[in-house]
Design an enzyme around this catalytic site. Sequence first.
Site, PDB file in Angstrom:
ATOM      1  N   GLN A  74     -19.353  -3.199 -31.559  1.00  0.00           N
ATOM      2  CA  GLN A  74     -19.239  -2.795 -32.950  1.00  0.00           C
ATOM      3  C   GLN A  74     -19.760  -3.912 -33.844  1.00  0.00           C
ATOM      4  O   GLN A  74     -19.858  -5.062 -33.416  1.00  0.00           O
ATOM      5  CB  GLN A  74     -17.772  -2.515 -33.324  1.00  0.00           C
ATOM      6  CG  GLN A  74     -17.134  -1.400 -32.521  1.00  0.00           C
ATOM      7  CD  GLN A  74     -15.692  -1.163 -32.940  1.00  0.00           C
ATOM      8  OE1 GLN A  74     -15.410  -0.840 -34.083  1.00  0.00           O
ATOM      9  NE2 GLN A  74     -14.772  -1.336 -32.010  1.00  0.00           N
ATOM     10  N   HIS A 112     -18.398   3.812 -22.103  1.00  0.00           N
ATOM     11  CA  HIS A 112     -19.845   3.628 -22.241  1.00  0.00           C
ATOM     12  C   HIS A 112     -20.088   2.256 -22.896  1.00  0.00           C
ATOM     13  O   HIS A 112     -19.453   1.935 -23.898  1.00  0.00           O
ATOM     14  CB  HIS A 112     -20.400   4.760 -23.115  1.00  0.00           C
ATOM     15  CG  HIS A 112     -21.880   4.832 -23.117  1.00  0.00           C
ATOM     16  ND1 HIS A 112     -22.579   5.939 -22.670  1.00  0.00           N
ATOM     17  CD2 HIS A 112     -22.823   3.928 -23.487  1.00  0.00           C
ATOM     18  CE1 HIS A 112     -23.884   5.708 -22.791  1.00  0.00           C
ATOM     19  NE2 HIS A 112     -24.050   4.492 -23.290  1.00  0.00           N
ATOM     20  N   HIS A 134     -20.688  -0.455 -25.157  1.00  0.00           N
ATOM     21  CA  HIS A 134     -20.967  -0.482 -26.591  1.00  0.00           C
ATOM     22  C   HIS A 134     -20.134  -1.563 -27.266  1.00  0.00           C
ATOM     23  O   HIS A 134     -19.132  -2.021 -26.736  1.00  0.00           O
ATOM     24  CB  HIS A 134     -20.655   0.876 -27.240  1.00  0.00           C
ATOM     25  CG  HIS A 134     -19.181   1.159 -27.369  1.00  0.00           C
ATOM     26  ND1 HIS A 134     -18.383   1.461 -26.277  1.00  0.00           N
ATOM     27  CD2 HIS A 134     -18.351   1.172 -28.444  1.00  0.00           C
ATOM     28  CE1 HIS A 134     -17.130   1.657 -26.685  1.00  0.00           C
ATOM     29  NE2 HIS A 134     -17.082   1.479 -27.997  1.00  0.00           N
ATOM     30  N   ASN A 188     -15.097  -5.017 -27.822  1.00  0.00           N
ATOM     31  CA  ASN A 188     -13.800  -4.927 -27.153  1.00  0.00           C
ATOM     32  C   ASN A 188     -14.065  -4.230 -25.830  1.00  0.00           C
ATOM     33  O   ASN A 188     -14.658  -3.158 -25.808  1.00  0.00           O
ATOM     34  CB  ASN A 188     -12.809  -4.081 -27.962  1.00  0.00           C
ATOM     35  CG  ASN A 188     -12.615  -4.599 -29.372  1.00  0.00           C
ATOM     36  OD1 ASN A 188     -12.591  -5.807 -29.599  1.00  0.00           O
ATOM     37  ND2 ASN A 188     -12.492  -3.703 -30.331  1.00  0.00           N
TER      38      ASN A 188
END
Lengths: 361, 361
Positions: A187, A183, A185, A172
């Site tokens: 999931q 930052h 990233h 997302n």
Amino acid sequence: MLYREEMKKPDGRSLTLYGRTPIRVEGEAPSPNREPLQANPHLRWHPLRGEWVAYASYRQGRTFMPPPEYNPLAPTRDPENPTELPQGEYQVAVFDNRFPSLAQAAHDPPREAVKTAPARGKCEVVVFTKDPSASLAALPLDHIELLMEVWGDRVALLGSDRCIKYVLPFENKGVEVGVTLHHPHGQIYAYPFVPPVPARMQAEELVHYRETGRPLLEEMIEGEVASGARILYLGEHAVSFVPPCARYPYEVWVAPRRAVPGFDRLTPAVRADLARALKTTLLKYDGLWQRPFPYLMAWYGAPADGHEHPESHLHAEFYPPYRSSDRLKYLAGTELAAGMFANDALPEEKARELINVEVVL
Amino acid sequence: MLYREEMKKPDGRSLTLYGRTPIRVEGEAPSPNREPLQANPHLRWHPLRGEWVAYASYRQGRTFMPPPEYNPLAPTRDPENPTELPQGEYQVAVFDNRFPSLAQAAHDPPREAVKTAPARGKCEVVVFTKDPSASLAALPLDHIELLMEVWGDRVALLGSDRCIKYVLPFENKGVEVGVTLHHPHGQIYAYPFVPPVPARMQAEELVHYRETGRPLLEEMIEGEVASGARILYLGEHAVSFVPPCARYPYEVWVAPRRAVPGFDRLTPAVRADLARALKTTLLKYDGLWQRPFPYLMAWYGAPADGHEHPESHLHAEFYPPYRSSDRLKYLAGTELAAGMFANDALPEEKARELINVEVVL
């Protein structure tokens, strides 16, 4: 070469560091809090929709827009204020979400008016790079290839757990989709069942494969390549395009041209081209309005049921929240309540906008 | 008594006025623009999801946050700047959306890489009241009952068209869900197929009915009434409750206690109690944080296929976008890409918050 180092955080969560060179870390795996994790989410059956809903009530207290001086995804600088990651030599990090909707230790679900179950599974955070100011689009191609190897490693590892039936890597991106940490990233959710969307996809792919002997998405991609009207990137092994059935105005799919069931089954040549297709897509997005482009990116592959899935075709779907540079596409009545998406824009027109964005890899 | 007056707008769209007393209107049906409507939306098949997507590319230009002096849903005051509604005596108005995703005249869909079809159907706007500063919650009970009769009339009328298979009345409320006009109004979509969500609901209800001889939701409601833990309103004929499988933190369902397939089949006594259940729910929502509470409200009933549906159970589902007074629930990876909702809050806790809001009907 993929190096991997597994560590345990003081609160019991696991941390895995990945890199192209041997991993070196100073000290133990850090954690913002040391108390053992009490995650015990549960599932409830939704009788009218015929689907599971996950409940994890402690999630309300999760990190929300921390002050700029504290970034839990950056390597720890001050041992008094540990982050999720250590100092050291590594390129990508994966750790257990502190506020998981699914947890391997889930147990004793409450008795309720509907059927319940422990919400067994795993929610992992994937830190794409140690650089807080980077983005997935800005990473070098070899770093994106490394990330794809990491996704492959996680999908294989998580999928080998017998209670896991589906593994979904996603990102997302942007405040518009509710992202609280900037930052770079993503999931990974590892589900104890095949969730409704990939289950539907799998069923459609299987019917088509049984009827024609061909993977459904592979056939769609051949048609897209032949037409060319919606193609954003065309390589020898990978492709990026606005699908002819886009539900979001700027929806894009990224895929190998030939069906491959998952990241762990990509050859180096296909992975390298898939990284080029992905980076091209991301750069076009950011170039469109000369600003970071928010999106939801999900990577669909085969279920983790131990069977061969020649019908499955690894691919990413991007769902961007904008319908034009200053207007969001809100999901409302027809999308959320009926399940029929209404798209203001023709896929061909949006593809043209993205095709016209020039990018340099 | 329900009075109804049908009119035609200069651009060809229909306008129907409803009231408890004879309808009286000054002049012809107004319209902000007089050019004949060129709506020709089409459907494309999404092969991986097995669902239709609607394309109506002219919708990008639709009304967006008009200046406060012009409200297209208020009765016309200045004939030089006509709105959608005339001056006169009526209480509720229904007219064809100027920017429909579905249109009865849809024809000649483009040939595409996926199967296409004309997006036949209808998109109507329902103006709940002439008062721009009111809200559904603020309307008197007898006005809400009238609105339910209007919904019943539209569902029956639209459903009698052989090309229509499902009719969904809904309301999107609040800027948080993208609503651009604050005059109290809802919409009705009449689909040429049963859309994915009600299709799934219908299938689950049918299986349960065949297995047990009982409507599924009626059984759920009996359980909720017996437990009482999540009940917001309990009348002789109608009920409002947070479902035990809530996907949104403040999700609420409103329904007759006994299965009724649609608004057009409600007895006056049940309709009156259903209006009380609805108004109670809306007042509790607005009372919770002492401010207007945004939501998506959808009313599910039986498909419009001409058959009896003893398994179908008319009910509203509310999907509010907030998870607490200052935090939105964003739909992201697991909800939009996987289809598994993760809820931060237990339905029992959110029900308690709403139960504690005192309201006066």
